[in-house]
Design a protein around this motif. Structure first.
Motif, PDB file in Angstrom:
ATOM      1  N   ALA A  59      -3.169  -4.531  -6.797  1.00 39.01           N
ATOM      2  CA  ALA A  59      -4.502  -3.940  -6.612  1.00 39.01           C
ATOM      3  C   ALA A  59      -5.385  -4.836  -5.748  1.00 39.01           C
ATOM      4  O   ALA A  59      -6.141  -4.355  -4.894  1.00 39.01           O
ATOM      5  N   GLU A  60      -5.318  -6.171  -5.968  1.00 37.85           N
ATOM      6  CA  GLU A  60      -6.124  -7.093  -5.165  1.00 37.85           C
ATOM      7  C   GLU A  60      -5.688  -7.069  -3.706  1.00 37.85           C
ATOM      8  O   GLU A  60      -6.523  -7.102  -2.791  1.00 37.85           O
ATOM      9  N   ALA A  61      -4.367  -7.029  -3.483  1.00 36.24           N
ATOM     10  CA  ALA A  61      -3.872  -6.988  -2.107  1.00 36.24           C
ATOM     11  C   ALA A  61      -4.335  -5.708  -1.411  1.00 36.24           C
ATOM     12  O   ALA A  61      -4.740  -5.726  -0.236  1.00 36.24           O
ATOM     13  N   ALA A  62      -4.291  -4.590  -2.135  1.00 39.31           N
ATOM     14  CA  ALA A  62      -4.751  -3.332  -1.556  1.00 39.31           C
ATOM     15  C   ALA A  62      -6.242  -3.394  -1.248  1.00 39.31           C
ATOM     16  O   ALA A  62      -6.701  -2.891  -0.205  1.00 39.31           O
ATOM     17  N   GLY A  63      -7.000  -4.039  -2.138  1.00 36.07           N
ATOM     18  CA  GLY A  63      -8.431  -4.176  -1.900  1.00 36.07           C
ATOM     19  C   GLY A  63      -8.729  -5.014  -0.668  1.00 36.07           C
ATOM     20  O   GLY A  63      -9.644  -4.696   0.116  1.00 36.07           O
ATOM     21  N   LEU A  64      -7.970  -6.098  -0.476  1.00 30.66           N
ATOM     22  CA  LEU A  64      -8.179  -6.924   0.706  1.00 30.66           C
ATOM     23  C   LEU A  64      -7.849  -6.141   1.975  1.00 30.66           C
ATOM     24  O   LEU A  64      -8.596  -6.170   2.958  1.00 30.66           O
ATOM     25  N   LEU A  65      -6.707  -5.436   1.971  1.00 26.84           N
ATOM     26  CA  LEU A  65      -6.340  -4.638   3.138  1.00 26.84           C
ATOM     27  C   LEU A  65      -7.376  -3.545   3.412  1.00 26.84           C
ATOM     28  O   LEU A  65      -7.701  -3.252   4.565  1.00 26.84           O
ATOM     29  N   ARG A  66      -7.896  -2.944   2.357  1.00 26.16           N
ATOM     30  CA  ARG A  66      -8.906  -1.897   2.525  1.00 26.16           C
ATOM     31  C   ARG A  66     -10.147  -2.452   3.221  1.00 26.16           C
ATOM     32  O   ARG A  66     -10.710  -1.822   4.128  1.00 26.16           O
ATOM     33  N   GLY A  67     -10.564  -3.651   2.813  1.00 27.57           N
ATOM     34  CA  GLY A  67     -11.744  -4.245   3.419  1.00 27.57           C
ATOM     35  C   GLY A  67     -11.525  -4.650   4.860  1.00 27.57           C
ATOM     36  O   GLY A  67     -12.468  -4.651   5.665  1.00 27.57           O
ATOM     37  N   LEU A  68     -10.275  -4.951   5.224  1.00 23.92           N
ATOM     38  CA  LEU A  68      -9.993  -5.428   6.576  1.00 23.92           C
ATOM     39  C   LEU A  68      -9.560  -4.308   7.516  1.00 23.92           C
ATOM     40  O   LEU A  68      -9.868  -4.343   8.721  1.00 23.92           O
ATOM     41  N   ILE A  69      -8.816  -3.313   7.006  1.00 23.96           N
ATOM     42  CA  ILE A  69      -8.274  -2.259   7.864  1.00 23.96           C
ATOM     43  C   ILE A  69      -9.131  -1.003   7.828  1.00 23.96           C
ATOM     44  O   ILE A  69      -9.364  -0.355   8.856  1.00 23.96           O
ATOM     45  N   GLY A  70      -9.593  -0.624   6.637  1.00 23.00           N
ATOM     46  CA  GLY A  70     -10.424   0.567   6.530  1.00 23.00           C
ATOM     47  C   GLY A  70      -9.711   1.730   5.874  1.00 23.00           C
ATOM     48  O   GLY A  70      -8.768   1.552   5.078  1.00 23.00           O
ATOM     49  N   PRO A  71     -10.114   2.962   6.220  1.00 23.57           N
ATOM     50  CA  PRO A  71      -9.649   4.169   5.497  1.00 23.57           C
ATOM     51  C   PRO A  71      -8.148   4.388   5.523  1.00 23.57           C
ATOM     52  O   PRO A  71      -7.599   5.058   4.645  1.00 23.57           O
ATOM     53  N   ARG A  72      -7.426   3.889   6.521  1.00 19.42           N
ATOM     54  CA  ARG A  72      -5.985   4.144   6.598  1.00 19.42           C
ATOM     55  C   ARG A  72      -5.258   3.675   5.350  1.00 19.42           C
ATOM     56  O   ARG A  72      -4.198   4.197   4.991  1.00 19.42           O
ATOM     57  N   VAL A  73      -5.814   2.668   4.655  1.00 24.62           N
ATOM     58  CA  VAL A  73      -5.172   2.164   3.446  1.00 24.62           C
ATOM     59  C   VAL A  73      -5.150   3.239   2.365  1.00 24.62           C
ATOM     60  O   VAL A  73      -4.129   3.434   1.675  1.00 24.62           O
ATOM     61  N   ASP A  74      -6.258   3.971   2.207  1.00 25.90           N
ATOM     62  CA  ASP A  74      -6.308   5.008   1.179  1.00 25.90           C
ATOM     63  C   ASP A  74      -5.616   6.298   1.629  1.00 25.90           C
ATOM     64  O   ASP A  74      -5.175   7.092   0.793  1.00 25.90           O
ATOM     65  N   GLU A  75      -5.512   6.468   2.943  1.00 26.68           N
ATOM     66  CA  GLU A  75      -4.822   7.675   3.436  1.00 26.68           C
ATOM     67  C   GLU A  75      -3.323   7.579   3.179  1.00 26.68           C
ATOM     68  O   GLU A  75      -2.680   8.600   2.903  1.00 26.68           O
ATOM     69  N   THR A  76      -2.757   6.391   3.295  1.00 26.12           N
ATOM     70  CA  THR A  76      -1.319   6.200   3.033  1.00 26.12           C
ATOM     71  C   THR A  76      -1.142   5.019   2.094  1.00 26.12           C
ATOM     72  O   THR A  76      -0.681   3.940   2.503  1.00 26.12           O
ATOM     73  N   PRO A  77      -1.495   5.206   0.817  1.00 19.44           N
ATOM     74  CA  PRO A  77      -1.476   4.075  -0.110  1.00 19.44           C
ATOM     75  C   PRO A  77      -0.086   3.474  -0.304  1.00 19.44           C
ATOM     76  O   PRO A  77       0.049   2.259  -0.505  1.00 19.44           O
ATOM     77  N   ASP A  78       0.940   4.288  -0.235  1.00 17.91           N
ATOM     78  CA  ASP A  78       2.289   3.748  -0.419  1.00 17.91           C
ATOM     79  C   ASP A  78       2.655   2.809   0.729  1.00 17.91           C
ATOM     80  O   ASP A  78       3.265   1.748   0.527  1.00 17.91           O
ATOM     81  N   ASP A  79       2.292   3.217   1.940  1.00 21.08           N
ATOM     82  CA  ASP A  79       2.566   2.341   3.088  1.00 21.08           C
ATOM     83  C   ASP A  79       1.747   1.051   3.003  1.00 21.08           C
ATOM     84  O   ASP A  79       2.241  -0.026   3.357  1.00 21.08           O
ATOM     85  N   ALA A  80       0.495   1.177   2.550  1.00 19.00           N
ATOM     86  CA  ALA A  80      -0.337  -0.016   2.391  1.00 19.00           C
ATOM     87  C   ALA A  80       0.276  -0.951   1.354  1.00 19.00           C
ATOM     88  O   ALA A  80       0.305  -2.182   1.531  1.00 19.00           O
ATOM     89  N   ALA A  81       0.792  -0.357   0.266  1.00 15.00           N
ATOM     90  CA  ALA A  81       1.422  -1.185  -0.760  1.00 15.00           C
ATOM     91  C   ALA A  81       2.676  -1.860  -0.203  1.00 15.00           C
ATOM     92  O   ALA A  81       2.963  -3.038  -0.498  1.00 15.00           O
ATOM     93  N   ALA A  82       3.432  -1.122   0.607  1.00 14.56           N
ATOM     94  CA  ALA A  82       4.625  -1.712   1.211  1.00 14.56           C
ATOM     95  C   ALA A  82       4.259  -2.843   2.167  1.00 14.56           C
ATOM     96  O   ALA A  82       4.951  -3.878   2.244  1.00 14.56           O
ATOM     97  N   LEU A  83       3.172  -2.653   2.918  1.00 13.70           N
ATOM     98  CA  LEU A  83       2.717  -3.715   3.819  1.00 13.70           C
ATOM     99  C   LEU A  83       2.323  -4.956   3.029  1.00 13.70           C
ATOM    100  O   LEU A  83       2.665  -6.087   3.415  1.00 13.70           O
ATOM    101  N   ALA A  84       1.640  -4.753   1.914  1.00  8.77           N
ATOM    102  CA  ALA A  84       1.252  -5.886   1.069  1.00  8.77           C
ATOM    103  C   ALA A  84       2.482  -6.621   0.550  1.00  8.77           C
ATOM    104  O   ALA A  84       2.524  -7.860   0.530  1.00  8.77           O
ATOM    105  N   GLU A  85       3.512  -5.857   0.124  1.00  6.77           N
ATOM    106  CA  GLU A  85       4.721  -6.501  -0.390  1.00  6.77           C
ATOM    107  C   GLU A  85       5.455  -7.246   0.715  1.00  6.77           C
ATOM    108  O   GLU A  85       6.014  -8.326   0.490  1.00  6.77           O
ATOM    109  N   ALA A  86       5.470  -6.683   1.913  1.00  4.54           N
ATOM    110  CA  ALA A  86       6.126  -7.365   3.032  1.00  4.54           C
ATOM    111  C   ALA A  86       5.441  -8.687   3.358  1.00  4.54           C
ATOM    112  O   ALA A  86       6.068  -9.599   3.911  1.00  4.54           O
TER     113      ALA A  86
END
Length: 845
Positions: free
Chosen positions: A277-304
Motif C-alpha cells: 500500500a505504501e509503495a502504491a501511495g508513493l507511485l500515485r504521488g509521483l506518477i498520478g492517475p495511471r496508478v489507479d487506472e491500472t492498479p495491478d500494473d502499478a503493483a507489479a511495478l512496485a514489486e519489480a
C-alpha cells in the motif's frame, strides 16, 4: 597553590594557571628545568600541541587526562582530590553557561518531496522522543536497513517534523559510510560540528578525544537534535554522541548497529521495504492517475522495484517521461532487465532489484547521457558542474549542460546548488561499476582543473614567477578573466581541487598533484586556507618525493603552512629538505625562495643574524635574475629584521623600497604589508600620526586583496599605536579584533604578538589580573611555537605586572630571564630591562 585551596578556581584559565604552578613547583623540587611540552607529550602519549592547549587554558582536559597530568606534575593525593573537585566545578560552570553561547545550527537538508508511509516508524521515533524527555541519558534512535530503503528520507522527514522541539539547533552530517570513496572520519565530522557551534577553526583541537570532549561540553544542557546519516557502524558514530540527556541522536546505517544498541542503549528501528500500500501511495504521488487506472500494473511495478523508495522514484520518473506508455509495458521492460542482470548476479536480494532499476533507467538514457553518467562515478570530488562534466565527456559545455539536465530529470543525479550537481552513493557505486576507459577522461578532467586554476592564478597574481607550464585545456573552461571571476571559481572549486590533488597523488598521476600545489599555493596562503593547504601540499609532497618532480617547490609550500601554524621546528626541517633539493636541481630561484622562507623561521627561533644573512642571500639571487616581485618580498622581510635589531633608518629604507616595487607591479596586498611595517616603525619612533596614516592605507590594501592575515596585522598594529597614545579603549577594540582574526585564520605568529600587546594594554589600564592572563597565554603559545622574542616579551610583561602587584622577587626573576633572551637576540629591548630589575617598572607609554 593558594588559589585552588581558597576555592578561587572558576574558569579554565584559572585551572591552567594552577597546572603551570604545579609544573614550576615540581621542577623546583626535582632540581630540574620545567618539563617541556614535548617531554610531557612523550610521558603521556598525547600530542605536544594538546599539552600546550591544556596549560594555556584553551581547552579543559577530560577528567582522566587531568588526573594523569596532575600526577605527572607532582600533586599529592590530597591535592589530586581537591584539584579533581575544582576541575569538575569548572566544567559545571561552563555547562551552565553553554546554552547562552554560540550560534544555533539549522543543518537539516531539504525535506523529502512526496514522502509516503512509514507511519509505524514515525510513531516509534515520536515515542522515543517523548520517552527521552523523561530519561536521564541521551536518546539514540538507530535506523537500520538496506541501501535505498529510505533511511535518510525517514530521518530527515521526521527531523523536520520535530525541529521546533529542539530550540538549541539541529546538526546533520552525511558520514558517507558506504560511499565508494573515503567515509567522513569522526575527527572531520567533529570539526564541522564544532565550527557550526561557533568554535573558531584555530581553536579546534587536533586530538580526536579532545574534539569529542569539546563537542560534548558545547552540547551539554542544550536541546539539540543530531542526525548522523549513512554511518558505517557503531564505532563510526561513538565519538559523535553527545553526553547530555537534553540531546537526541538519530543514526542511519546499512549496519545493524548492534554495538550501539548493546552499549549505548540505542533504540533500533529496522527499516524494511515499503508495504504494498505504501509503495502504491508513493507511485500515485509521483506518477498520478495511471496508478489507479491500472492498479495491478502499478503493483507489479512496485514489486519489480522491490518496493525500495529510491528505485521507485527512478522508475516513476521513467513512467512520467513516457506519459502514453502503459505501465504494463514499463513492467515488462524492467523484468527483462532483471533477468539479464540475474545471469550476472545470482544474489537474488534487494541489491539486484536496485541495480535492475538503475540499469533499466540507464538503458533509456541517450547514449551520450549514459556515458557521462558512467564517467561521473570517476570524479574524485563530491560535486561537479557542466565544465567538469564537459571535460569528462570530451564535449562542449552546452551539450554537457543538456546531458546533466537529462540525468537530473531521471533522478540519477541531484542538484547541489546553482549549476552544481551531486550523486547518491548507490548511484555513484553503480556508475563506478559501469565506467570503463577512464584514463583519458580523467586526464581531461584533471587538465581542466589544473589549467583553469593556473588561468585564475594568472589573473589574480600576474607578476608571480615559477608557476609551472600546464597543458592547454582540451574542453571549454569557465570564465576566470577578471579578478572576481577567478576568485569565485577558486573558492567554489576549492574542495574539488584538493580532492583532485589527493587522488592524483595516490593513483599514479603525480604531476597533476605537484603542479596543483605549485599553482595554488599563493591563493591558499593569502586566504588562510591552512587546513586545505596542509592536505594538498602534503599529498603533493608524497608524490614529488616518490618521483623527484618538483620537490623543492612543493616542500617550500608545505613548510610555509607549518610556519603559519606556528610549528617552526617542523617548518625549518621541511625548508632544509627543500633547500637541498633546489640545490641538487640547480634551481637558483627555487633556492632563493626557500632561503627567504627559512629566514622567517630563524627569526622566530631567535637566530637573527642567520635570518638576516639568508634573506640577503635570497635578495642577491633575485636581483641577479631580475625578479622584481621576489625582491620586494625580501625588502619587506629584511626591513622587519632591521627594525627588530634597532636599525631603524635601514628598516625604513627597505620598507619604502618594497612599497614602491609593489605599487609598480600592482600588488596591493604586499604593498599593504610594507605600509603596515612602516606604521610599526613609526610607532616605535613616536611618529604616531604617520603611523596611523600608514596603517590606514595598509588596512585598505589588505582588505582590497581579501587577505585576512594582513588585515589582522594592520588592525593589531593600530591597537599598539593607540596604546602608546594612551587611547586604551580604542587599543583594546583593535587588539580584540586582531586576536579574533588570528584565531580564525590559525595565524599563531599574529596571535602571540597580539596577546602580548593586549597584556601591555591591560597593564596600562590598571588591570593586572587580566594583563597577567594575556601575557601567560602568550608565554605558553611562544613555548609551543619556539618564538624566542615573543617569549621574552611575555616574560618581560609578566615581570611588570608582578612588580606592580608587590611580587618584586618574582618580578626580578622574570626580568632576568627576559634580559638574558633579549641580549642573546641582540635586540634593543634589552635596554629597557636592567634599570627595572630592582625598582618599580618603567611607566608604560
Amino acid at each position: 597553590m593558594a588559589a585552588w585551596r581558597a576555592g578561587e578556581v572558576r574558569t579554565v584559565a584559572d585551572l591552567a594557571r594552577v597546572l603551570r604552578e604545579l609544573r614550576r613547583r615540581h621542577a623546583r623540587r626535582q632540581g630540574r628545568p620545567e618539563p617541556t611540552y614535548r617531554e610531557l607529550a612523550a610521558a603521556t602519549g598525547w600530542s605536544h600541541g594538546i599539552i600546550g592547549e591544556y596549560l594555556s587554558g584553551r581547552i579543559l582536559p577530560p577528567t582522566e587526562r587531568f588526573d594523569i597530568l596532575i600526577g605527572l606534575l607532582g600533586a599529592s593525593p590530597a591535592e589530586m582530590g581537591a584539584l579533581a573537585t575544582a576541575r569538575d566545578q569548572v566544567e559545571e560552570n561552563r555547562r551552565a553557561a553553554a546554552p547562552e553561547q554560540g550560534p544555533v545550527p539549522r543543518q537539516l537538508p531539504l525535506d523529502v518531496f512526496g514522502f509516503t508511509g512509514r507511519a509505524a516508524q514515525l510513531a516509534e521515533l515520536d515515542a522515543a522522543l517523548a520517552a527521552g524527555e523523561r530519561r536521564p541519558a541521551v536518546v539514540i534512535s538507530a535506523v537500520a536497513g538496506t541501501a535505498g530503503v529510505g533511511k535518510t528520507a525517514l530521518a530527515v522527514h521526521w527531523s523536520h517534523r520535530v525541529a521546533r522541539r529542539f530550540p538549541g539547533g539541529q546538526l546533520y552530517m552525511d558520514l558517507r559510510g558506504y560511499d565508494p570513496g573515503s567515509p567522513v572520519t569522526a575527527a572531520d565530522a567533529l570539526a564541522a560540528f564544532l565550527r557550526a557551534l561557533g568554535v573558531r577553526p584555530a581553536d579546534i583541537p587536533e586530538d580526536l578525544d579532545e574534539r569529542a570532549a569539546r563537542y560534548r561540553t558545547l552540547l551539554a544542557g542544550r536541546r539539540v537534535l543530531v542526525v548522523l546519516d549513512n554511518a558505517h557502524g557503531a564505532d563510526h558514530v561513538r565519538p559523535l554522541l553527545p553526553g547530555s540527556a537534553s540531546c537526541m541522536v538519530v543514526v542511519t546505517s546499512r549496519d545493524a548497529l548492534t554495538g550501539l544498541v548493546a552499549r549505548e542503549g540505542a533504540l533500533r528501528i529496522d527499516l524494511t521495504t515499503l508495504t504494498a500500500a505504501e509503495a502504491a501511495g508513493l507511485l500515485r504521488g509521483l506518477i498520478g492517475p495511471r496508478v489507479d487506472e491500472t492498479p495491478d500494473d502499478a503493483a507489479a511495478l512496485a514489486e519489480a522495484c522491490a518496493r525500495l523508495p529510491l528505485a521507485l522514484r527512478v522508475a516513476a520518473e521513467m513512467a512520467t517521461s513516457r506519459p502514453t506508455a502503459p505501465l504494463s509495458e514499463l513492467v515488462a521492460e524492467l523484468r527483462d532487465e532483471a533477468r539479464r542482470l540475474d545471469l550476472l548476479d545470482a544474489a537474488g536480494d534487494t541489491r539486484t532489484a536496485v541495480r535492475s532499476v538503475f540499469s533499466w533507467s540507464h538503458r533509456h538514457l541517450s547514449g551520450e547521457a549514459a556515458r557521462l553518467f558512467d564517467l561521473l562515478g570517476l570524479h574524485p570530488g563530491r560535486e561537479f558542474d557542466m565544465y567538469g562534466a564537459a571535460a569528462l565527456a570530451g564535449t562542449g559545455t552546452a551539450r554537457a549542460a543538456a546531458l546533466l539536465d537529462e540525468l537530473a530529470r531521471g533522478h540519477l543525479i541531484e542538484q547541489a546548488g546553482p549549476g552544481r550537481y551531486a550523486m547518491h552513493d548507490l548511484l555513484r557505486a553503480f556508475a563506478v561499476e559501469r565506467a570503463t576507459g577512464g584514463d583519458e577522461p580523467l586526464t581531461r578532467l584533471f587538465d581542466h582543473y589544473l589549467s583553469t586554476a593556473a588561468a585564475a592564478m594568472d589573473t589574480l597574481y600576474p607578476y608571480e614567477r615559477g608557476r609551472p607550464a600546464v597543458p592547454p585545456p582540451r574542453t571549454p573552461g569557465p570564465p576566470v578573466g577578471d579578478a572576481d571571476q577567478a576568485s569565485r571559481w577558486l573558492e567554489r572549486e576549492r574542495p574539488a581541487l584538493v580532492a583532485v590533488a589527493v587522488h592524483a597523488a595516490r593513483h599514479g598521476r603525480p604531476r597533476h598533484a605537484v603542479d596543483l600545489s605549485r599553482v595554488l599555493w599563493r591563493h591558499l596562503e593569502v586566504h588562510c586556507h591552512s587546513t586545505e593547504a596542509l592536505t594538498l601540499h602534503g599529498a603533493a609532497a608524497e608524490a614529488a618525493l616518490a618521483t623527484g618532480h618538483g620537490v623543492a617547490g612543493v616542500l617550500t609550500n608545505l613548510g610555509a603552512v607549518h610556519w603559519w601554524l606556528g610549528d617552526h621546528h617542523q617548518a625549518g626541517a621541511t625548508f632544509e629538505q627543500a633547500l637541498a633539493s633546489a640545490r641538487r636541481e640547480g634551481d637558483a630561484e627555487g633556492e632563493a625562495r626557500v632561503l627567504g622562507r627559512l629566514g622567517l623561521v630563524h627569526e622566530r627561533l631567535g637566530d637573527l643574524d642567520r635570518s638576516l644573512a639568508v634573506m640577503r642571500a635570497a635578495l642577491a639571487v633575485f636581483e641577479r635574475t631580475g625578479n622584481r616581485h621576489a625582491q620586494g618580498t625580501q625588502f619587506v622581510n629584511i626591513g622587519i629584521m632591521c627594525r627588530r635589531l634597532g636599525r631603524y633608518e635601514e628598516a625604513a629604507a627597505y620598507q619604502t623600497r618594497a612599497a614602491e616595487v609593489f605599487t609598480e607591479l600592482g600588488d596591493r596586498r604586499l604593498r599593504g604589508y610594507a605600509l603596515g611595517n612602516l606604521g610599526a616603525l613609526d610607532n616605535l619612533l613616536g611618529r604616531y600620526a604617520e603611523a596611523l596614516e600608514h596603517l590606514g592605507r595598509s588596512l585598505a590594501d589588505c582588505r582590497a586583496a581579501r587577505d585576512p592575515g594582513g588585515e589582522g596585522s594592520a588592525i593589531g598594529t593600530t591597537g599598539a599605536v593607540y596604546l602608546r597614545l594612551g587611547r586604551h579603549a580604542e587599543a583594546l577594540d583593535h587588539l580584540h579584533r586582531a586576536l579574533a582574526i588570528s584565531r580564525e585564520t590559525a595565524d599563531r605568529n599574529l596571535e602571540v604578538e597580539t596577546l602580548n600587546t593586549l597584556g601591555e594594554t591591560l597593564s596600562a589600564m590598571g588591570q593586572p589580573g587580566a594583563a597577567l592572563t594575556r601575557h601567560r597565554a602568550a608565554l605558553t603559545l611562544a613555548e609551543r611555537t619556539g618564538d624566542r622574542y615573543e617569549h621574552a616579551r611575555a616574560t618581560d610583561g609578566i615581570a611588570h605586572v608582578l612588580a606592580r602587584t608587590g611580587h618584586e622577587a618574582e618580578a626580578r626573576e622574570h626580568w632576568r630571564a627576559a634580559l638574558a633572551t633579549y641580549r642573546s637576540l641582540g635586540v634593543p629591548d634589552a635596554d629597557r630591562v636592567p634599570a627595572g630589575l630592582g625598582d618599580p617598572p618603567p611607566a608604560t607609554p
